[in-house]
Design an enzyme around this catalytic site. Structure first.
Site, PDB file in Angstrom:
ATOM      1  N   GLY A  39       0.823  -1.218   0.000  1.00 47.10           N
ATOM      2  CA  GLY A  39       0.000   0.000   0.000  1.00 47.10           C
ATOM      3  C   GLY A  39       0.849   1.255   0.000  1.00 47.10           C
ATOM      4  N   GLY A  40       2.127   1.111   0.355  1.00 48.29           N
ATOM      5  CA  GLY A  40       3.059   2.241   0.247  1.00 48.29           C
ATOM      6  C   GLY A  40       2.679   3.440   1.081  1.00 48.29           C
ATOM      7  N   HIS A 440     -29.739  22.689  -5.879  1.00 47.62           N
ATOM      8  CA  HIS A 440     -29.747  23.625  -4.756  1.00 47.62           C
ATOM      9  C   HIS A 440     -30.145  22.914  -3.478  1.00 47.62           C
ATOM     10  CE1 HIS A 440     -30.285  27.282  -2.456  1.00 47.62           C
ATOM     11  NE2 HIS A 440     -31.442  26.778  -2.026  1.00 47.62           N
TER      12      HIS A 440
HETATM   13  C1  LIG Z   1       1.595  12.960   4.824  1.00 50.56           C
HETATM   14  C2  LIG Z   1       1.161  12.724   3.406  1.00 50.56           C
HETATM   15  C3  LIG Z   1      -0.149  12.957   3.027  1.00 50.56           C
HETATM   16  C4  LIG Z   1      -0.548  12.735   1.715  1.00 50.56           C
HETATM   17  N1  LIG Z   1      -1.848  12.993   1.395  1.00 50.56           N
HETATM   18  C5  LIG Z   1      -2.252  12.787   0.122  1.00 50.56           C
HETATM   19  C6  LIG Z   1      -3.593  13.002  -0.250  1.00 50.56           C
HETATM   20  O1  LIG Z   1      -4.437  13.364   0.567  1.00 50.56           O
HETATM   21  N2  LIG Z   1      -3.963  12.783  -1.530  1.00 50.56           N
HETATM   22  C7  LIG Z   1      -3.054  12.364  -2.469  1.00 50.56           C
HETATM   23  O2  LIG Z   1      -3.439  12.183  -3.628  1.00 50.56           O
HETATM   24  N3  LIG Z   1      -1.774  12.151  -2.162  1.00 50.56           N
HETATM   25  C8  LIG Z   1      -1.343  12.344  -0.882  1.00 50.56           C
HETATM   26  N4  LIG Z   1      -0.045  12.094  -0.557  1.00 50.56           N
HETATM   27  C9  LIG Z   1       0.873  11.610  -1.607  1.00 50.56           C
HETATM   28  C10 LIG Z   1       0.633  10.109  -1.862  1.00 50.56           C
HETATM   29  O3  LIG Z   1       0.781   9.387  -0.670  1.00 50.56           O
HETATM   30  C11 LIG Z   1       1.576   9.558  -2.930  1.00 50.56           C
HETATM   31  O4  LIG Z   1       1.558  10.414  -4.028  1.00 50.56           O
HETATM   32  C12 LIG Z   1       1.062   8.174  -3.320  1.00 50.56           C
HETATM   33  O5  LIG Z   1       1.254   7.276  -2.266  1.00 50.56           O
HETATM   34  C13 LIG Z   1       1.685   7.622  -4.602  1.00 50.56           C
HETATM   35  O6  LIG Z   1       2.874   7.042  -4.342  1.00 50.56           O
HETATM   36  P1  LIG Z   1       3.508   5.978  -5.306  1.00 50.56           P
HETATM   37  O7  LIG Z   1       2.495   5.074  -5.904  1.00 50.56           O
HETATM   38  O8  LIG Z   1       4.412   6.666  -6.230  1.00 50.56           O
HETATM   39  O9  LIG Z   1       4.444   5.139  -4.300  1.00 50.56           O
HETATM   40  P2  LIG Z   1       4.352   4.914  -2.749  1.00 50.56           P
HETATM   41  O10 LIG Z   1       2.962   4.878  -2.276  1.00 50.56           O
HETATM   42  O11 LIG Z   1       5.299   5.837  -2.091  1.00 50.56           O
HETATM   43  O12 LIG Z   1       4.913   3.428  -2.627  1.00 50.56           O
HETATM   44  C14 LIG Z   1       6.207   3.056  -2.993  1.00 50.56           C
HETATM   45  C15 LIG Z   1       6.510   1.712  -2.388  1.00 50.56           C
HETATM   46  O13 LIG Z   1       7.728   1.234  -2.927  1.00 50.56           O
HETATM   47  C16 LIG Z   1       8.454   0.563  -1.899  1.00 50.56           C
HETATM   48  N5  LIG Z   1       9.854   0.534  -2.311  1.00 50.56           N
HETATM   49  C17 LIG Z   1      10.690   1.586  -2.473  1.00 50.56           C
HETATM   50  N6  LIG Z   1      11.888   1.174  -2.923  1.00 50.56           N
HETATM   51  C18 LIG Z   1      11.809  -0.182  -3.047  1.00 50.56           C
HETATM   52  C19 LIG Z   1      12.712  -1.172  -3.472  1.00 50.56           C
HETATM   53  N7  LIG Z   1      13.930  -0.876  -3.908  1.00 50.56           N
HETATM   54  N8  LIG Z   1      12.315  -2.469  -3.448  1.00 50.56           N
HETATM   55  C20 LIG Z   1      11.052  -2.797  -3.018  1.00 50.56           C
HETATM   56  N9  LIG Z   1      10.156  -1.895  -2.636  1.00 50.56           N
HETATM   57  C21 LIG Z   1      10.516  -0.592  -2.643  1.00 50.56           C
HETATM   58  C22 LIG Z   1       8.179   1.408  -0.670  1.00 50.56           C
HETATM   59  O14 LIG Z   1       8.388   0.682   0.511  1.00 50.56           O
HETATM   60  C23 LIG Z   1       6.714   1.777  -0.876  1.00 50.56           C
HETATM   61  O15 LIG Z   1       5.860   0.854  -0.246  1.00 50.56           O
HETATM   62  C24 LIG Z   1       0.388  12.280   0.753  1.00 50.56           C
HETATM   63  C25 LIG Z   1       1.705  12.024   1.119  1.00 50.56           C
HETATM   64  C26 LIG Z   1       2.103  12.241   2.427  1.00 50.56           C
HETATM   65  C27 LIG Z   1       3.523  11.956   2.800  1.00 50.56           C
END
Ligand SMILES: Cc1cc2nc3c(=O)[nH]c(=O)nc-3n(C[C@H](O)[C@H](O)[C@H](O)COP(=O)(O)OP(=O)(O)OC[C@H]3O[C@@H](n4cnc5c(N)ncnc54)[C@H](O)[C@@H]3O)c2cc1C
Length: 456
Positions: A39-40, A440
């Site tokens: 879920g990242g 509305h």
């Molecule tokens: C506090 C906060 C609030 C946010 N609120 C919002 C919001 O309200 N709305 C919104 O649209 N966005 C929001 N965001 C941004 C949003 O969370 C990210 O844009 C979104 O998660 C997309 O990320 P992604 O899919 O690029 O990767 P991520 O979700 O960052 O996932 C990347 C994954 O890759 C894994 N990984 C990294 N390197 C490796 C490797 N070498 N090998 C194996 N695994 C690896 C990591 O562990 C991680 O689980 C927020 C961010 C933060 C920090």
């Protein structure tokens, strides 16, 4: 040991799991590698936990305002442990439902560990080598921890560790007056902490128009949050059990003293430990993976999706990257990243919903613009709800009547902005929009009205 797959997805963020799902559904063998939590960022330390806290903070705020509505709620207390337990439940449920889906998926192997390219067609995870013809990188970003003077002498929090606190900070100093910092600022203030926001720029959320920055500042200050802009020389020093944050502002106290300090000053891509050189994948000067309009990297069999490609920093941009890459590779479409209209929200209360260009961006691009604007005090639904802070604003091209952008800072602004997002996607002109019959009383019902009241 070595295993072979048709495709390997690195990172289980917002694009990786659906991409693994699409590929697996075609009968191909796919591996999804995740080094930490399925879920990242969004699910575990981003959108889900923060918006869950925003909801608790809103409940506390509204309860304190109960008398405004003729309701007596008694003395309002915030049980921080219960608030955090609720947040943990929501996050846990979200993550485990995703895990359940992935673990039960035919043709998909979920592999725990850190992936690193060792050649253009192989990654290493622990002592295993995994090979594939195609790769999807979805490794996301992490909080930057800049080298502020004194930073090594004090403990600071990130967006991840602040979510692990077991007690409410007495005084939270937040370094960074942008989207992430401001959401935390209001949440912790509403839970009862003193909060100071320290921002280097002359105004908050400086990418927005000045009227939005000013209105947000007013809203936060009205709740007792101290805002220190123009903080030219941020530095830290221990002060007993507290932390002194040097702000060197042109006026006011030269220091903010906090019991806790949260750094919310930007994010950097997780691309420095991925072995990208071995794969022939180029990055830019900030470490973001260079991609073309179809999200292909400099190695044509490797795609980069989500925050790590620098083409978006949101859950919806990451998911949209998946949709574009999957449509092109599996459905034979020719979709492009540059076709999408930027849109996002800041989840303060009231929220700021945004789409397209700001007024300043539109002018800088050479558009002659017409502006429509209405304060929320003139929106019936906001008046009825007793939530009249903010304004609605639209930006229109004077020559073509095209809608260039909009901002809705007001109650329901995160939802109401979709009225403009969809209109822009459909190419609706401002004149055509004025003929829409809306429901509305809603916030969105005023959008057609504003398009009918543009500046000359
Ligand atoms: C506090 C906060 C609030 C946010 N609120 C919002 C919001 O309200 N709305 C919104 O649209 N966005 C929001 N965001 C941004 C949003 O969370 C990210 O844009 C979104 O998660 C997309 O990320 P992604 O899919 O690029 O990767 P991520 O979700 O960052 O996932 C990347 C994954 O890759 C894994 N990984 C990294 N390197 C490796 C490797 N070498 N090998 C194996 N695994 C690896 C990591 O562990 C991680 O689980 C927020 C961010 C933060 C920090």
């Amino acid at each position: 040991m070595s295993r072979r797959f048709d495709a390997i997805v690195i990172g289980a963020g917002q694009a990786g799991p659906p991409m693994a799902g699409r590929i697996a559904a075609t009968g191909k063998k796919v591996a999804l590698i995740e080094r930490k939590l399925i879920g990242g960022t969004c699910v575990n330390v981003g959108c889900t936990p923060t918006k869950t806290l925003v909801a608790s903070a809103y409940a506390a705020h509204l309860a304190r305002r109960a008398a405004d509505y003729g309701v007596s709620a008694g003395p309002v207390g915030v049980d921080f442990a219960a608030v955090m337990a609720r947040k943990n439940r929501v996050v846990g449920n979200s993550r485990s439902s995703l895990e359940g889906w992935l673990n039960g998926m035919a043709n998909c192997a979920v592999i725990k560990g850190h992936a690193r390219f060792v050649s253009p067609t192989a990654v290493e995870v622990g002592d295993e080598t995994l090979e594939a013809d195609r790769f999807f990188i979805n490794v996301g970003c992490r909080a930057v921890a800049p080298d502020f003077p004194g930073g090594d002498q004090v403990r600071t929090l990130t967006n991840t560790t602040v979510l692990e606190l077991d007690a409410l900070p007495r005084h939270l100093v937040i370094v960074g007056g942008s989207y992430i910092g401001l959401e935390f600022a209001q949440v912790f203030r509403r839970f009862g902490a003193e909060v100071t926001v320290v921002e280097k720029a002359t105004r908050l959320i400086s990418r927005e128009d000045e009227d939005a920055s000013d209105a947000i500042r007013e809203i936060l200050e009205a709740e007792g949050i101290a805002i220190r802009c123009d903080a030219e020389c941020i530095r830290f020093a221990p002060r007993g059990a507290d932390v002194a944050v040097g702000v060197d502002c042109t006026s006011g106290e030269p220091e903010a003293i906090g019991s806790h300090v949260l750094l919310a000053v930007g994010r950097r891509p997780n691309t420095d430990d991925l072995g990208l050189e071995a794969a022939g994948v180029a990055v830019d000067e900030r470490g973001f993976i260079r991609v073309d309009d179809g999200l292909r990297t400099s190695a044509p069999h490797i795609f980069a999706l989500g925050d790590c490609n620098g083409r978006g920093a949101f859950t919806h941009t990451s998911y949209n990257d998946f949709e574009i890459a999957a449509a092109n590779l599996i459905d034979g479409a020719a979709r492009k990243v540059s076709d999408r209209i930027p849109a996002y929200a800041l989840y303060t209360d009231p929220p700021l919903g945004r789409v397209g260009l700001t007024e300043a961006e539109a002018r800088a691009k050479g558009h002659k613009v017409r502006i429509g604007k209405r304060p929320m005090t003139r929106v019936s639904r906001a008046v009825e709800k007793g939530e009249t802070q903010g304004f609605m604003k639209v930006v229109v091209d004077r020559d073509t009547d095209a809608i260039l952008g909009a901002a809705i800072l007001g109650v329901g602004g995160d939802e109401a902005i979709h009225a403009v997002i969809e209109a822009m996607a459909a190419g609706v002109t401002a004149a055509a929009y004025t003929r829409v019959m809306a429901i509305h009383p809603t916030v969105a019902e005023l959008v057609p009205t504003i398009f009918g009241e543009l500046s000359p």
